[in-house]
Design a protein around this motif. Sequence first.
Motif, PDB file in Angstrom:
ATOM      1  N   ILE A 150      54.672  53.509  -1.097  1.00 19.22           N
ATOM      2  CA  ILE A 150      53.708  53.063  -0.092  1.00 19.22           C
ATOM      3  C   ILE A 150      54.247  51.813   0.586  1.00 19.22           C
ATOM      4  CG2 ILE A 150      52.401  51.775  -1.852  1.00 19.22           C
ATOM      5  CD1 ILE A 150      49.868  52.413  -0.166  1.00 19.22           C
ATOM      6  N   LYS A 151      54.119  51.754   1.902  1.00 21.69           N
ATOM      7  CA  LYS A 151      54.650  50.613   2.652  1.00 21.69           C
ATOM      8  C   LYS A 151      53.664  49.445   2.613  1.00 21.69           C
ATOM      9  CE  LYS A 151      54.451  49.236   7.070  1.00 21.69           C
ATOM     10  NZ  LYS A 151      54.389  49.381   8.540  1.00 21.69           N
ATOM     11  N   ASP A 152      54.152  48.308   2.175  1.00 23.82           N
ATOM     12  CA  ASP A 152      53.365  47.081   2.231  1.00 23.82           C
ATOM     13  C   ASP A 152      54.285  45.893   2.007  1.00 23.82           C
ATOM     14  OD1 ASP A 152      51.597  44.918   1.941  1.00 23.82           O
ATOM     15  OD2 ASP A 152      50.003  46.261   1.289  1.00 23.82           O
ATOM     16  N   PRO A 153      54.917  45.403   3.075  1.00 21.95           N
ATOM     17  CA  PRO A 153      55.860  44.277   2.918  1.00 21.95           C
ATOM     18  C   PRO A 153      55.195  43.012   2.394  1.00 21.95           C
ATOM     19  CG  PRO A 153      55.440  44.765   5.247  1.00 21.95           C
ATOM     20  CD  PRO A 153      54.843  45.881   4.468  1.00 21.95           C
ATOM     21  N   ASP A 154      53.893  42.844   2.673  1.00 22.53           N
ATOM     22  CA  ASP A 154      53.204  41.649   2.177  1.00 22.53           C
ATOM     23  C   ASP A 154      53.120  41.666   0.647  1.00 22.53           C
ATOM     24  OD1 ASP A 154      52.804  40.778   4.763  1.00 22.53           O
ATOM     25  OD2 ASP A 154      50.804  41.673   4.920  1.00 22.53           O
ATOM     26  N   VAL A 155      52.799  42.830   0.084  1.00 30.54           N
ATOM     27  CA  VAL A 155      52.717  42.938  -1.368  1.00 30.54           C
ATOM     28  C   VAL A 155      54.104  42.804  -1.994  1.00 30.54           C
ATOM     29  CG1 VAL A 155      52.234  44.543  -3.265  1.00 30.54           C
ATOM     30  CG2 VAL A 155      50.560  44.229  -1.433  1.00 30.54           C
ATOM     31  N   VAL A 156      55.127  43.335  -1.332  1.00 32.42           N
ATOM     32  CA  VAL A 156      56.493  43.179  -1.847  1.00 32.42           C
ATOM     33  C   VAL A 156      56.860  41.704  -1.905  1.00 32.42           C
ATOM     34  CG1 VAL A 156      58.938  43.624  -1.398  1.00 32.42           C
ATOM     35  CG2 VAL A 156      57.271  45.463  -1.087  1.00 32.42           C
ATOM     36  N   ARG A 157      56.557  40.968  -0.851  1.00 35.33           N
ATOM     37  CA  ARG A 157      56.844  39.521  -0.850  1.00 35.33           C
ATOM     38  C   ARG A 157      56.082  38.815  -1.968  1.00 35.33           C
ATOM     39  NH1 ARG A 157      57.084  40.183   4.878  1.00 35.33           N
ATOM     40  NH2 ARG A 157      54.832  39.843   5.065  1.00 35.33           N
ATOM     41  N   GLN A 158      54.837  39.212  -2.170  1.00 34.79           N
ATOM     42  CA  GLN A 158      54.031  38.614  -3.234  1.00 34.79           C
ATOM     43  C   GLN A 158      54.656  38.875  -4.601  1.00 34.79           C
ATOM     44  OE1 GLN A 158      49.936  39.884  -3.028  1.00 34.79           O
ATOM     45  NE2 GLN A 158      49.337  38.769  -4.874  1.00 34.79           N
ATOM     46  N   ALA A 159      55.158  40.094  -4.798  1.00 34.96           N
ATOM     47  CA  ALA A 159      55.790  40.443  -6.076  1.00 34.96           C
ATOM     48  C   ALA A 159      57.085  39.661  -6.276  1.00 34.96           C
ATOM     49  CB  ALA A 159      56.060  41.939  -6.117  1.00 34.96           C
ATOM     50  N   ILE A 160      57.848  39.495  -5.213  1.00 31.05           N
ATOM     51  CA  ILE A 160      59.108  38.748  -5.308  1.00 31.05           C
ATOM     52  C   ILE A 160      58.833  37.287  -5.659  1.00 31.05           C
ATOM     53  CG2 ILE A 160      61.066  37.890  -3.953  1.00 31.05           C
ATOM     54  CD1 ILE A 160      61.007  40.584  -2.441  1.00 31.05           C
ATOM     55  N   GLU A 161      57.831  36.719  -5.022  1.00 27.51           N
ATOM     56  CA  GLU A 161      57.490  35.316  -5.291  1.00 27.51           C
ATOM     57  C   GLU A 161      57.017  35.122  -6.730  1.00 27.51           C
ATOM     58  OE1 GLU A 161      54.640  34.343  -2.326  1.00 27.51           O
ATOM     59  OE2 GLU A 161      56.101  34.382  -0.664  1.00 27.51           O
ATOM     60  N   ALA A 162      56.283  36.110  -7.260  1.00 28.96           N
ATOM     61  CA  ALA A 162      55.778  36.008  -8.630  1.00 28.96           C
ATOM     62  C   ALA A 162      56.865  36.272  -9.654  1.00 28.96           C
ATOM     63  CB  ALA A 162      54.621  36.989  -8.823  1.00 28.96           C
ATOM     64  N   GLY A 163      57.763  37.228  -9.357  1.00 31.27           N
ATOM     65  CA  GLY A 163      58.864  37.544 -10.250  1.00 31.27           C
ATOM     66  C   GLY A 163      58.549  38.646 -11.234  1.00 31.27           C
ATOM     67  N   VAL A 164      59.604  39.256 -11.757  1.00 32.11           N
ATOM     68  CA  VAL A 164      59.466  40.317 -12.744  1.00 32.11           C
ATOM     69  C   VAL A 164      58.747  39.779 -13.978  1.00 32.11           C
ATOM     70  CG1 VAL A 164      60.717  41.859 -14.309  1.00 32.11           C
ATOM     71  CG2 VAL A 164      61.479  41.583 -11.933  1.00 32.11           C
ATOM     72  N   GLY A 165      57.790  40.573 -14.482  1.00 33.68           N
ATOM     73  CA  GLY A 165      57.028  40.168 -15.645  1.00 33.68           C
ATOM     74  C   GLY A 165      55.693  39.533 -15.318  1.00 33.68           C
TER      75      GLY A 165
END
Length: 490
Positions: A332-347
């Motif tokens: 599913i496309k959602d660049p905002d959520v991807v950025r949020q996940a990157i900022e939070a980090g794995v885990g």
Amino acid sequence: MKLRVAVGGLSHETNQYSSTSTEFDDFEIVTGRAVFERHAGRTYVGGMVAAASEAGAEVVGTLHAEALPAGTIARTAYQRLKQALLESLGAVLPVDGVLLDLHGAAAAEGVDDVEGDICRAVRDLIGPAVPLVVTHDLHGNISQAEADVVDAMFGVHHYPHDDMFERGQEAMRAVSLIARGRWRPYVHVERLPLLVPQTTTYEGIGAKAREICQRFEEQDGILDCTFMHGFPYADHAFVGAQVVTIADNSDNELARRVARDAARLIWALRDEFTVDYPNPDEALRLAEAGRQWPVVVNEVSDNPGGGAPGDGTHLLRALLAARPENAVFVGIKDPDVVRQAIEAGVGATIDIRLGGKTDTLHGAPIECRAYVKLLSDGEVVLEAPMGRGWRYPLGRSARLVIDGVDVVVISRAMQTLDRTPLLLHGIDAARCNLIALKSAHHFRSGFGEVAKAVVSTDPPGLSTMRLDTFPRSRTPRPVYPLDAHTTYGD
């Protein structure tokens, strides 16, 4: 004599019902040798290059511009693209032939027939004696105006389009044969008053229509016969299905007769194009009932390959509610959520509003908590028969776990073509029970060997099979299936 052949293109599948305009910056533009590097693999251009040596030709890259399927191309964007293509071609003249990779369903503000407009401009530039040959997607809305200014056009015969490479090869061979005086083609476009929903050629009516044209192609004097499904998500004077024939020796009567004969046979089967897919809840129940894994559940109505936004939530919402075991949604496309996940980090565990941000038609955002399991640059190289070896960038992406379901979130509106997006995110498709994805039929090329069953679902969306849901002010009427009384060839 070694021929010098210019290669370029402009490719866009325009969904005129999309609210998203396609701008100049949406196009990926490459020039010169980069045309061949970017479009290597089982693509139209890849086929052209592969056949060049056999055809005794040297290929010269001009300009190739391609954008993801979306809304109408902005007027200024198209003017810039057209001018850039002509300037790039003009810079390499003289040449012995020109090959263009054109989709067939591009539309710009004020220009419904982008391909015809480009071909007329190229013909004016190169003159009447230089062969001009083009390739087309099966979903092109092709005009006779375009056919009248090219020497030959080759549309793919299959959906999924796993024969792009072969059509590119045919196009290169055609340029060589025309330039050497061995072919004198005539192209005829026979239009049917028929809107065709997205229909695979692997089985059913799509396979029957392809086989009808194949039989006619075997006739003496016929160089090609292709059933073009057309692109029904357009509203203009030449939207709809066509049979395109190429006859040798400039035999326009033969080309017309064969096209009409093939079209009549296909018209007689028109009822078989009608499909009625279940809603997401029903589709998931059907998938679970089969108990043969893996099962692919594909959402046809939010297919980014048809100009839909790719951020629809109808199927994903139903999947999360059903809570099936060992399920994945990609993507599913959602660049905002991807950025949020990157900022939070794995885990990390994050609260998100996922999808549903383009419009209300494709569903509201899903508000939920997600675990960030993996992050990726989204760089994929296709492995399926369709497009093998072609770079397919999803944009930065994240594998999230939501209520026990793996959800791959991507930054670009890309349909899932094969298993490589799953592998990129650490998921083996063969070990999944249920794989939910956004695609109409192209996924069949990449999942055919692993999927035990396919269940399609058609919630509201811009690429729905329910063609009667779209308003039409310029589509010629009557047209089937919108008008039951439509006739053809009587």
